[in-house]
Scaffold this active site. Structure first.
Site, PDB file in Angstrom:
ATOM      1  N   HIS A 148       0.824  -1.205   0.000  1.00 15.65           N
ATOM      2  CA  HIS A 148       0.000   0.000   0.000  1.00 15.65           C
ATOM      3  C   HIS A 148       0.860   1.258   0.000  1.00 15.65           C
ATOM      4  O   HIS A 148       1.513   1.572   0.991  1.00 15.65           O
ATOM      5  CB  HIS A 148      -0.895  -0.020   1.244  1.00 15.65           C
ATOM      6  N   GLU A 199       0.863  -0.826  -4.886  1.00 14.00           N
ATOM      7  CA  GLU A 199      -0.326   0.022  -5.011  1.00 14.00           C
ATOM      8  C   GLU A 199       0.099   1.478  -5.037  1.00 14.00           C
ATOM      9  O   GLU A 199       1.012   1.881  -4.307  1.00 14.00           O
ATOM     10  CB  GLU A 199      -1.279  -0.235  -3.843  1.00 14.00           C
ATOM     11  N   ASP A 250      -1.552   5.717  -5.832  1.00  6.53           N
ATOM     12  CA  ASP A 250      -2.622   6.647  -6.197  1.00  6.53           C
ATOM     13  C   ASP A 250      -2.032   7.652  -7.179  1.00  6.53           C
ATOM     14  O   ASP A 250      -0.893   8.099  -7.006  1.00  6.53           O
ATOM     15  CB  ASP A 250      -3.120   7.394  -4.961  1.00  6.53           C
ATOM     16  N   HIS A 275      -1.563  10.750  -2.792  1.00  5.92           N
ATOM     17  CA  HIS A 275      -2.894  10.319  -2.381  1.00  5.92           C
ATOM     18  C   HIS A 275      -3.848  11.486  -2.175  1.00  5.92           C
ATOM     19  O   HIS A 275      -4.963  11.509  -2.703  1.00  5.92           O
ATOM     20  CB  HIS A 275      -2.814   9.510  -1.088  1.00  5.92           C
ATOM     21  N   GLU A 292      -4.679   3.314  -8.514  1.00  3.71           N
ATOM     22  CA  GLU A 292      -5.955   3.954  -8.201  1.00  3.71           C
ATOM     23  C   GLU A 292      -5.972   5.375  -8.746  1.00  3.71           C
ATOM     24  O   GLU A 292      -5.114   6.187  -8.403  1.00  3.71           O
ATOM     25  CB  GLU A 292      -6.208   3.991  -6.697  1.00  3.71           C
TER      26      GLU A 292
END
Length: 257
Positions: free
Chosen positions: A17, A44, A46, A59, A121
């Site tokens: 993450h 992962e 963003d 993020h 994401e």
């Protein structure tokens, strides 16, 4: 071809993450290098667009929490973002970390000595609108990854509109519909994965079974505590997104012995 959108032969997938963000500032190259070294199956991140159209790994809508600056990411140029220290908030040992371009993260993953996936994401709402997904697909296409054939890239969002847009631009990429507070009654019909948060799974463990009954693979975020790892394994979760990839991998390995 290694398909990183489904569990590997090592069992439950472990996705780092924002990198190994327990040890390094999130979304920094150091966090991702640590995650690769820690054995993460995928990284992962963003993504947002800077004011001059660069795809950056941040993020929050603003930079206050994770840097020594102030401002809205979409209103700042890449040069302005690059002048900020994205490591100092984590302690003096991490001072000097710079904003990470998504393309640089992609190159880092591709340079690993084993297949390492990317779970990307797209952050919404944003003033960039559809330009965000368009730029993401452009970068992936430049690296031969937009058709999904490599199995290395998957896209995630809480926004059904964003996933629909991505599907139109790159229909071969696996789509993950993220869920935070409740199961939305309408999900993109092409989404093959569901991503509930751990708080939701704790409150409603049967949710995992219901999602699987719909034919969806299930990934849960953000799973850092040992008891949460155990819960997810018992429920048959396919992928764990965690800030602590090494510890979670070791716990899963110990269970398998």
């Amino acid at each position: 071809m290694t398909d990183l959108s489904s569990p590997t032969d090592r069992g439950v997938r472990v996705v780092a993450h924002r990198g190994a963000s327990y040890a390094h500032p999130e979304h920094t190259i150091e966090a991702y290098r640590r995650a690769i070294a820690d054995g993460a199956d995928a990284l992962e991140c963003d993504v947002r667009l800077s004011a001059d159209g660069r795809l950056v790994c941040v993020h929050d809508r603003t930079v206050e929490r994770t840097s020594d600056g102030r401002g809205v990411v979409s209103e700042m140029t890449y040069e302005e973002l690059s002048a900020l220290d994205f490591g100092r908030w984590k302690g003096d040992a991490h001072r000097g970390a710079r904003v990470l371009l998504f393309e640089d993260l992609l190159k880092e993953a591709l340079a690993a000595d084993r297949p390492v996936g990317l779970a990307v994401e797209t952050k919404h709402p944003t003033r960039a609108g559809g330009r965000l997904e368009a730029e993401l697909v452009r970068v992936l296409r430049d690296h031969g990854l937009a058709d999904g054939a490599s199995g290395l890239v998957e896209v995630m969002s809480f926004s059904r509109t964003a996933l629909t847009r991505m599907h139109r631009l790159a229909p071969g990429l696996p789509a993950v519909y993220l869920i935070e507070r409740r199961v939305r009654p309408v999900r993109p019909p092409f989404a093959t994965h569901a991503g509930p948060g751990i708080d939701l799974v704790r409150k409603d463990p049967a949710l995992v079974g219901r999602l699987k009954a719909k034919g969806l693979a299930v990934r849960v975020w953000t799973v850092d505590e040992r008891e949460d790892v155990e819960l997810c394994v018992r429920l048959g979760v396919d992928t764990l997104i965690t800030n602590r990839p090494r510890e979670v991998r070791e716990q899963l390995g110990a269970r398998a012995r």
